[in-house]
Structures are given as C-alpha cells and as structure tokens.
Enzyme design. Sequence first.
Site, PDB file in Angstrom:
ATOM      1  N   TYR A   4     -35.534 -26.828  62.748  1.00  0.00           N
ATOM      2  CA  TYR A   4     -36.727 -26.356  62.395  1.00  0.00           C
ATOM      3  C   TYR A   4     -37.721 -26.432  63.615  1.00  0.00           C
ATOM      4  CZ  TYR A   4     -35.380 -25.107  57.588  1.00  0.00           C
ATOM      5  OH  TYR A   4     -34.712 -24.635  56.568  1.00  0.00           O
TER       6      TYR A   4
ATOM      7  N   ASP B 127     -20.831 -31.583  53.890  1.00  0.00           N
ATOM      8  CA  ASP B 127     -19.851 -30.832  52.946  1.00  0.00           C
ATOM      9  C   ASP B 127     -19.349 -31.467  51.739  1.00  0.00           C
ATOM     10  OD1 ASP B 127     -18.633 -32.597  54.847  1.00  0.00           O
ATOM     11  OD2 ASP B 127     -16.872 -31.148  55.473  1.00  0.00           O
TER      12      ASP B 127
ATOM     13  N   LYS C 298     -23.851 -35.152  59.117  1.00  0.00           N
ATOM     14  CA  LYS C 298     -22.519 -34.430  59.356  1.00  0.00           C
ATOM     15  C   LYS C 298     -22.162 -35.433  60.734  1.00  0.00           C
ATOM     16  CE  LYS C 298     -19.000 -31.701  59.324  1.00  0.00           C
ATOM     17  NZ  LYS C 298     -17.949 -31.678  58.083  1.00  0.00           N
TER      18      LYS C 298
ATOM     19  N   ASP D 110     -31.199 -26.207  47.523  1.00  0.00           N
ATOM     20  CA  ASP D 110     -30.864 -24.940  46.894  1.00  0.00           C
ATOM     21  C   ASP D 110     -29.642 -25.068  45.988  1.00  0.00           C
ATOM     22  OD1 ASP D 110     -32.814 -23.246  47.892  1.00  0.00           O
ATOM     23  OD2 ASP D 110     -31.470 -21.607  48.281  1.00  0.00           O
TER      24      ASP D 110
ATOM     25  N   ASP E 217     -32.571 -28.278  53.302  1.00  0.00           N
ATOM     26  CA  ASP E 217     -32.706 -27.112  52.999  1.00  0.00           C
ATOM     27  C   ASP E 217     -31.823 -26.438  52.144  1.00  0.00           C
ATOM     28  OD1 ASP E 217     -34.071 -24.404  52.750  1.00  0.00           O
ATOM     29  OD2 ASP E 217     -32.745 -23.707  54.424  1.00  0.00           O
TER      30      ASP E 217
HETATM   31  C1  IPM Z   1     -37.461 -23.996  51.729  1.00  0.00           C
HETATM   32  C2  IPM Z   1     -37.483 -22.469  52.152  1.00  0.00           C
HETATM   33  C3  IPM Z   1     -38.151 -22.453  53.551  1.00  0.00           C
HETATM   34  C4  IPM Z   1     -37.254 -23.588  54.352  1.00  0.00           C
HETATM   35  C5  IPM Z   1     -38.244 -21.151  54.222  1.00  0.00           C
HETATM   36  C6  IPM Z   1     -39.012 -20.148  53.498  1.00  0.00           C
HETATM   37  C7  IPM Z   1     -38.878 -21.225  55.849  1.00  0.00           C
HETATM   38  O1  IPM Z   1     -36.230 -22.282  52.164  1.00  0.00           O
HETATM   39  O2  IPM Z   1     -38.728 -24.215  51.390  1.00  0.00           O
HETATM   40  O3  IPM Z   1     -36.548 -24.387  51.428  1.00  0.00           O
HETATM   41  O4  IPM Z   1     -36.390 -23.136  54.936  1.00  0.00           O
HETATM   42  O5  IPM Z   1     -37.533 -24.805  54.685  1.00  0.00           O
HETATM   43 MN    MN Z   2     -34.971 -23.295  51.185  1.00  0.00          MN
END
Ligand code: IPM
Ligand code: MN
Length: 324
Positions: A119, A203, A170, A231, A227
């Site tokens: 990042y 993984d 990893k 999700d 990140d």
């Molecule tokens: C998150 C989002 C951000 C990230 C994006 C919008 C830059 O996906 O907060 O998880 O990648 O950190």
């Molecule tokens: Mn994200």
Amino acid sequence: MIGGDGIGPEVTREAVKVVEAAGVDIETTDFDLGGARYLRDGEILSDATLDELRTFDAILLGAVGTPDVPPGVIERGLLLKMRFELDLYVNQRPFVGTAPGLDRPHDFVVIRENTEGPYVGEGGVLRKGTPYEVATQGSVNTRMGVERCVRYAFELAQARERRHVTLVHKTNVLTFAGNLWERTFHEVAAEYPETETAYNHVDAACIYFVQDPHRYDVVVTDNLFGDILTDLGGAVSGGIGLASSANLNPSRSGPSMFEPVHGSAPDIAGQNKANPAAAILSAALMLDFLGETAAADRIRAACDDPGTGSTTEIGDTIAARVRD
Ligand code: IPM
Ligand code: MN
C-alpha cells in the site's frame, strides 16, 4: 463525519442516529469529501483539511469512490492518505457470525497492518504503453511497523478469553518480508508466555476462514493479505453488510477513523436500500475507542438480527432497541 460517496452518507446518518439514541453526547462536523467533491472542485484531501481533521477525537467515514473517477485517485488521495498521515497503523476488523454450513458462531478479530506493505506505493512504470512496458510494485515492511502492529495484536489478545494469536503471511514465498514478520512475531510472543500462537500461510487461511473459523481468536497480518482476508471474513460472518472496522492510532497522537468494510455501492446509492449495520457497528468500535464501552455493547446487542427493511427502517429499529 465524512459521509463520502454512494451509500456512505445514508449509512453514516443512521450510525449517528444510533449513537445519539444510546445516550452518548457527541458533536459532529460534516466534511464534504470523496469522488463527488473531487469532480466539483478538485479537492481530494488538502493538507489544510487534513490539519482540521487532526483536531477531532474521531472520524466516522461512510465510503468513498465513484465510477466517474478512475480507480486509485480517491482511494489513494483520501482514504490511504488519512491512514498514512494520521498514522492509523492498526486496522481492526472483528468477525462474529456463523459461517455457511457450520452450526455454531465464531468470534475472531483480524489485525491488519495499515501503513506499510504494498500500500505504500513503492515502484514505478517504464516504457508505458509499449510492448516493453515494465511495472514494479514493492512491499515495504519495517521492523518498527511490523512490531507495533504485532504488539497491538498480543495486547488485544490479553483482553480476550482465549488469548490466542495467529500470524498469517506467505513465508514460503515472500521470504524477505515473511521472515521479518515471523521473527518479530516470535520475539513479541516471548513477552506474552501465557498467549498461545499459531501460524498459517495466507492461502491455507482462506480455507480455514471458510471451513474452520473457530480456530481463530486474534489474527495478525500484513496490509494486503489483511485487505483480502477481511472481505472473506465478512463473507463468512453474515455478509459484508455487517463488517465493521477501526483504523486506529493506538498512541492517540491524533484521531482514529472508523468505517464499514464495504464500499460506496453506487448501484444502490440514494435508494434507501443499503444495510446501515456495518456503519453502525463501526460507530460502536468508535465508542469502544472513546471509552464509551457500555453504549458500544448495547449497540452491538441491538444490531443482532435487526430484520430487513430500508436503510432508515433498520436504523430506526436499532435506535429504538438501544433507547430501551
Ligand atoms: C478496505 C478497502 C480499501 C483498501 C480500498 C478502498 C483502498 O478495500 O478498506 O478494505 O484496500 O484498504
Ligand atoms: Mn478491502
């Protein structure tokens, strides 16, 4: 308050409604930032605005990003700029829920390093647009950055029942960064002998998040793995519509920032359709950080199964529950 783009303003409005219903006396100031603002007058996040933000106790953010602005402009210029400039080095994302096909709830939290890794934006491009184009994108990992994040994870585990911390990386492929993470993790772990530890490759962690999330208590990982994993964490914990996050500056040298994990969802913006739960739960994390833990606990309890309905209906239901 940075409502931001798309569904952001709608969901943060409900979050403030619920915080007020919980009896917490907050003063809010709206900042009009995000893709829409950028298209209007070119401001993404000026240093002057950033300095203004520094004077607050906390920032509650809805979502940023609009399809009318190329990817990366608002993300880097606003969201990542706040994370980096305000030194929000911990991204804390709790996951409580029952994964599809499993029969009992899990309860774990991911601590994602929030100021380093890929990042940072290290790298560049050469001979762009030609057949000889070269693009590199590095990952920055510092001992200081890794250690403060890992230490936060261990401190957090002390306050939890299981006291268990898993490092996810990893190390078998990313040997330089992985080794720094691994050594730092073991050195910090030695200071917490009562805490159990584990290691998973990222993984494999993807399999366990889905099939055996009960193995986790506190997970600590780098920025990009965090990140992606969060999700997945949202998907196995009732959906991304419930996933909350805290971007923390644990040293409290400035404000911390609280935001749902979900994005701006432009396809349903302005239709009173978005689930505000993730924003409301993010506001609860904000109250935790501000020391209003009783109100935060009440809000979390009220978010349990709030039913279906419009954004404002769900917000009203949760607000009514916290008021009682
Ligand atoms: C998150 C989002 C951000 C990230 C994006 C919008 C830059 O996906 O907060 O998880 O990648 O950190
Ligand atoms: Mn994200």
